[in-house]
Design a protein around this motif. Structure first.
Motif, mmCIF file in Angstrom:
data_model
loop_
_atom_site.group_PDB
_atom_site.id
_atom_site.type_symbol
_atom_site.label_atom_id
_atom_site.label_comp_id
_atom_site.label_asym_id
_atom_site.label_seq_id
_atom_site.Cartn_x
_atom_site.Cartn_y
_atom_site.Cartn_z
ATOM 1 N N LEU A 266 -8.188 -25.512 2.917
ATOM 2 C CA LEU A 266 -6.695 -26.220 2.321
ATOM 3 C C LEU A 266 -5.599 -26.242 3.286
ATOM 4 O O LEU A 266 -5.947 -25.369 4.393
ATOM 5 C CB LEU A 266 -6.318 -25.510 1.125
ATOM 6 N N TYR A 267 -4.668 -26.929 3.198
ATOM 7 C CA TYR A 267 -3.702 -27.084 4.237
ATOM 8 C C TYR A 267 -2.819 -25.695 4.378
ATOM 9 O O TYR A 267 -2.654 -25.284 5.749
ATOM 10 C CB TYR A 267 -2.589 -28.122 4.024
ATOM 11 N N LYS A 268 -2.523 -25.149 3.486
ATOM 12 C CA LYS A 268 -2.088 -23.743 3.710
ATOM 13 C C LYS A 268 -3.017 -22.605 4.518
ATOM 14 O O LYS A 268 -2.455 -21.958 5.297
ATOM 15 C CB LYS A 268 -1.994 -22.985 2.381
ATOM 16 N N ASP A 269 -4.334 -22.956 4.440
ATOM 17 C CA ASP A 269 -5.278 -22.267 5.333
ATOM 18 C C ASP A 269 -5.110 -22.260 6.842
ATOM 19 O O ASP A 269 -5.367 -21.394 7.661
ATOM 20 C CB ASP A 269 -6.715 -22.436 4.816
ATOM 21 N N LEU A 270 -4.632 -23.390 7.094
ATOM 22 C CA LEU A 270 -4.456 -23.936 8.560
ATOM 23 C C LEU A 270 -3.357 -23.171 9.197
ATOM 24 O O LEU A 270 -3.225 -22.956 10.551
ATOM 25 C CB LEU A 270 -4.191 -25.418 8.664
#
Length: 348
Positions: A266-270
């Protein structure tokens, strides 16, 4: 006449003794004494084992364990035990068996390993196949003096172990295993491979770390040189690698849960603050996130020459990817993939 009778009696007794001795020799030494139906059976004698431990393994395999005991004592095997893996073949006599299990280290066996995610996993895999325990292996593999002397760090330690099948004696020590694997590593890095790495301006560890990413990105061996070419193109252009497998590794590493299954980044994982996050940090990670196959390593060294910069899973040809030279082209491919994965309900 009396003397002749005495001499005759002595001769008869001598013949009887000789016959008994011959019977004993045949029964204890030469007569087949195996009780199993397979062509062969194996026993594993631990280091510093006592005769009782060997006897316990042999008893179900033999017709008459007592006759074996007698010969073992006569040949002093019971006080000169050898550790190792030994084979006993169907129809062997006690003498044959003793000769086969007193060979130093016994007979070697083939062990194999591949695709381990961490050095801890590798230690467990090897301990399952050899006598040595995983803790001893881990301590040996992580030995700071050994790593420094041979140009490795705790992050690159896994890179030394090239997946394959190797012959080892079952009672090989932790240091013995590690040292042989160093020789195999040096043998793997032929002059040809070293020259190819040099042309790419990559160290051996960097090649393996990059190969680990390529291996994780595609299970298709024939596609790996093309994926490798993408990452090498990004490096040449000074772009971050932006490899999802490194983010997944960083998430697992942060949580300490390497059994965690992450199917979607997910984008937050980046945003995870990790030196393994190739979205935030340029260049190759400090060590392999995985143990790559030889095919992935050679894919880096023999990468496909092209101008692709991006790739995404091909939903019409599962297992393979769609490649793009421009961001606009990649976004078209990516939208197709996102629509498909949303339909599958994969949220994590």
């Amino acid at each position: 006449m009396y003397i002749k009778k005495i001499l005759g009696a002595i001769a008869i007794i001598g013949l009887a003794v000789a016959a008994y001795f011959a019977y004993f020799i045949y029964g204890a030494m030469l007569k087949p004494n195996t009780a199993f139906n397979n062509d062969e059976a194996y026993i594993f004698v631990p280091t510093n084992a006592k005769y009782a431990e060997v006897r316990e393994q042999l008893e179900p395999l033999l017709i008459d364990i007592n006759k074996f005991d007698a010969l073992a004592e006569q040949k002093k095997y019971n006080i000169h035990i050898k550790a190792g893996r030994f084979v006993i073949k169907k129809g062997m006599s006690n003498n044959d068996i003793i000769n086969s299990i007193r060979i130093k280290n016994g007979i070697p066996l083939k062990i194999s390993f591949n695709n381990q995610e961490r050095i801890e996993n590798l230690a467990g895999r090897i301990a399952f196949q050899l006598e040595v325990d995983s803790l001893s292996l881990l301590q040996s593999m992580r030995n700071p003096e050994f790593l420094e002397k041979n140009g490795f760090t705790k992050e690159t330690a896994l890179a030394m172990y090239i997946p394959n099948s190797y012959e080892f004696y079952w009672n090989t020590s932790a240091d013995g295993f590690r040292d042989k694997m160093l020789k195999e590593y040096n043998r793997f890095w032929t002059q040809s491979r070293l020259e190819k790495a040099k042309k790419l301006n990559l160290t051996q560890d960097e090649v393996i770390s990059l190969a680990a990413i390529v291996h994780k990105e595609t299970a298709k061996v024939d596609e790996r040189p093309r994926v490798a070419g993408v990452y090498l193109n990004r490096i040449r252009k000074g772009m971050p690698l932006q490899a999802d497998p490194t983010v997944i590794f960083a998430l697992k590493r942060e949580s300490g849960d390497f059994n965690r299954v992450i199917k979607r980044v997910l984008y937050k994982d980046l945003e995870i603050d990790s030196k393994y996050n190739t979205y935030k940090h340029r260049g190759i990670p400090p060590g392999p996130i995985f143990m790559p196959d030889v095919s992935a390593i050679d894919a880096i060294l023999n990468s496909e020459k092209h101008n692709y910069i991006y790739f995404v899973a091909n939903v019409k040809n599962f297992g393979y990817h769609k490649f793009a030279k421009t961001l606009s082209q990649h976004n078209v491919n990516k939208r197709e993939y996102v629509r498909w994965i949303n339909k599958q309900g994969v949220n994590r």
